[in-house]
Write a protein that holds these residues in place. Structure first.
Motif, PDB file in Angstrom:
ATOM      1  N   LEU A 112       9.016 -29.168  70.012  1.00 45.57           N
ATOM      2  CA  LEU A 112       8.326 -29.885  68.755  1.00 45.57           C
ATOM      3  C   LEU A 112       6.897 -29.051  68.506  1.00 45.57           C
ATOM      4  N   GLU A 113       6.236 -28.482  69.437  1.00 48.00           N
ATOM      5  CA  GLU A 113       4.929 -27.921  69.247  1.00 48.00           C
ATOM      6  C   GLU A 113       5.334 -26.451  68.573  1.00 48.00           C
ATOM      7  N   SER A 114       6.364 -25.720  68.974  1.00 43.99           N
ATOM      8  CA  SER A 114       6.943 -24.676  68.370  1.00 43.99           C
ATOM      9  C   SER A 114       7.184 -25.033  66.819  1.00 43.99           C
ATOM     10  N   LEU A 115       7.536 -26.119  66.550  1.00 40.14           N
ATOM     11  CA  LEU A 115       7.860 -26.173  65.188  1.00 40.14           C
ATOM     12  C   LEU A 115       6.488 -26.878  64.534  1.00 40.14           C
ATOM     13  N   GLY A 116       5.615 -26.788  64.947  1.00 36.88           N
ATOM     14  CA  GLY A 116       4.182 -27.437  64.402  1.00 36.88           C
ATOM     15  C   GLY A 116       4.356 -29.069  64.447  1.00 36.88           C
ATOM     16  N   GLU A 117       4.965 -29.549  65.366  1.00 37.57           N
ATOM     17  CA  GLU A 117       5.041 -30.998  65.532  1.00 37.57           C
ATOM     18  C   GLU A 117       4.594 -31.417  66.839  1.00 37.57           C
ATOM     19  N   GLY A 118       4.825 -32.606  67.338  1.00 33.61           N
ATOM     20  CA  GLY A 118       4.682 -32.985  68.406  1.00 33.61           C
ATOM     21  C   GLY A 118       2.970 -33.001  68.795  1.00 33.61           C
ATOM     22  N   PHE A 119       2.524 -32.324  69.761  1.00 39.55           N
ATOM     23  CA  PHE A 119       1.080 -32.213  70.014  1.00 39.55           C
ATOM     24  C   PHE A 119       0.304 -31.302  69.314  1.00 39.55           C
ATOM     25  N   ALA A 120       0.991 -30.373  68.571  1.00 42.57           N
ATOM     26  CA  ALA A 120       0.446 -29.253  67.882  1.00 42.57           C
ATOM     27  C   ALA A 120      -0.813 -29.357  67.187  1.00 42.57           C
ATOM     28  N   ASP A 121      -1.119 -30.554  66.522  1.00 50.07           N
ATOM     29  CA  ASP A 121      -2.227 -30.867  65.811  1.00 50.07           C
ATOM     30  C   ASP A 121      -3.397 -31.047  66.648  1.00 50.07           C
ATOM     31  N   GLU A 122      -2.859 -31.878  67.823  1.00 50.14           N
ATOM     32  CA  GLU A 122      -4.051 -32.277  68.945  1.00 50.14           C
ATOM     33  C   GLU A 122      -4.446 -30.957  69.769  1.00 50.14           C
ATOM     34  N   LEU A 123      -3.572 -30.368  69.991  1.00 49.82           N
ATOM     35  CA  LEU A 123      -3.822 -28.962  70.802  1.00 49.82           C
ATOM     36  C   LEU A 123      -5.118 -28.076  69.919  1.00 49.82           C
ATOM     37  N   MET A 124      -4.707 -28.144  68.553  1.00 48.42           N
ATOM     38  CA  MET A 124      -5.529 -27.161  67.568  1.00 48.42           C
ATOM     39  C   MET A 124      -6.950 -27.927  67.581  1.00 48.42           C
ATOM     40  N   ALA A 125      -7.089 -29.300  67.475  1.00 49.40           N
ATOM     41  CA  ALA A 125      -8.200 -29.967  67.600  1.00 49.40           C
ATOM     42  C   ALA A 125      -9.057 -29.778  69.019  1.00 49.40           C
ATOM     43  N   LEU A 126      -8.420 -29.750  70.228  1.00 48.05           N
ATOM     44  CA  LEU A 126      -8.943 -29.510  71.334  1.00 48.05           C
ATOM     45  C   LEU A 126      -9.508 -28.048  71.141  1.00 48.05           C
ATOM     46  N   LEU A 127      -8.874 -27.070  70.697  1.00 49.57           N
ATOM     47  CA  LEU A 127      -9.337 -25.728  70.387  1.00 49.57           C
ATOM     48  C   LEU A 127     -10.491 -25.798  69.496  1.00 49.57           C
ATOM     49  N   SER A 128     -10.508 -26.383  68.616  1.00 45.05           N
ATOM     50  CA  SER A 128     -11.762 -26.587  67.741  1.00 45.05           C
ATOM     51  C   SER A 128     -12.862 -27.050  68.225  1.00 45.05           C
ATOM     52  N   ALA A 129     -12.501 -28.193  69.116  1.00 47.51           N
ATOM     53  CA  ALA A 129     -13.708 -28.898  69.891  1.00 47.51           C
ATOM     54  C   ALA A 129     -14.340 -27.958  71.094  1.00 47.51           C
TER      55      ALA A 129
END
Length: 179
Positions: A112-129
């Motif tokens: 899912l994450e490899s497709l930009g789904e699952g927790f992809a957005d949350e992982l990016m939010a963690l990196l942004s923080a």
């Protein structure tokens, strides 16, 4: 090449060991030491469970469980991942970004994450923080991991290697990345 300010890594799941047990053990160790580790780990299934067993994630802070699979029946061929379950569990990773946590763990960077789904957005939010992130990736999703992270390391699934990467163990020659 990975940006030096990004602190994200994945444990290499080569299918020969229980990388999720290692991740759970390390998180328990670090939390017992008073470290601010937040996120989600995979709950072990019953002994001898087939791949059709429920997929459940556990919040490492509260112990709350999130069912992320759906029963599609014994003859189903489709993906069992339940988008609603992922949506419910995502609050744990968003909370880790908002806090911000000293370290966040996510059960897996998978299909899912490899497709930009699952927790992809949350992982990016963690990196942004600027929250360091530790997860798991298999060879099957390694190329997507490299694209998503810009080349973040994939670590050998060994406790000391992971402790060194996280800065929570002996600072020896550095973490050992897997090709």
């Amino acid at each position: 090449m990975q940006h030096p300010e990004i602190k994200m890594a994945a444990l290499h799941d080569d299918g020969t060991g229980n990388v999720h047990a290692l991740l759970r053990a390390l998180v328990a160790e670090w939390r017992a030491q008073g470290r601010d580790v937040q996120g989600l780990v995979t709950r072990p299934g019953p002994p001898g469970a087939a791949c059709s067993a429920d997929m459940v994630l556990v919040d490492v802070v509260t112990g709350d469980e999130y069912l992320i699979s759906q029963n599609l029946g014994k003859d189903a061929q489709g993906c069992r991942a339940d988008p609603a379950g992922f949506a419910r569990a995502s609050q744990v990773l968003r909370r880790a970004a908002d806090a911000p946590a000293a370290l966040a763990v996510s059960n897996r960077f998978g299909k899912l994450e490899s497709l930009g789904e699952g927790f992809a957005d949350e992982l990016m939010a963690l990196l942004s923080a600027e929250v360091p992130v530790l997860t798991v990736v298999s060879a099957q999703h390694r190329e997507a991991w490299d694209t998503f992270t810009g080349g973040a390391p994939v670590l050998a699934a060994e406790a000391e290697v992971v402790r060194r990467w996280a800065g929570l163990g002996p600072q020896l020659a550095g973490a050992v990345a897997v090709g």
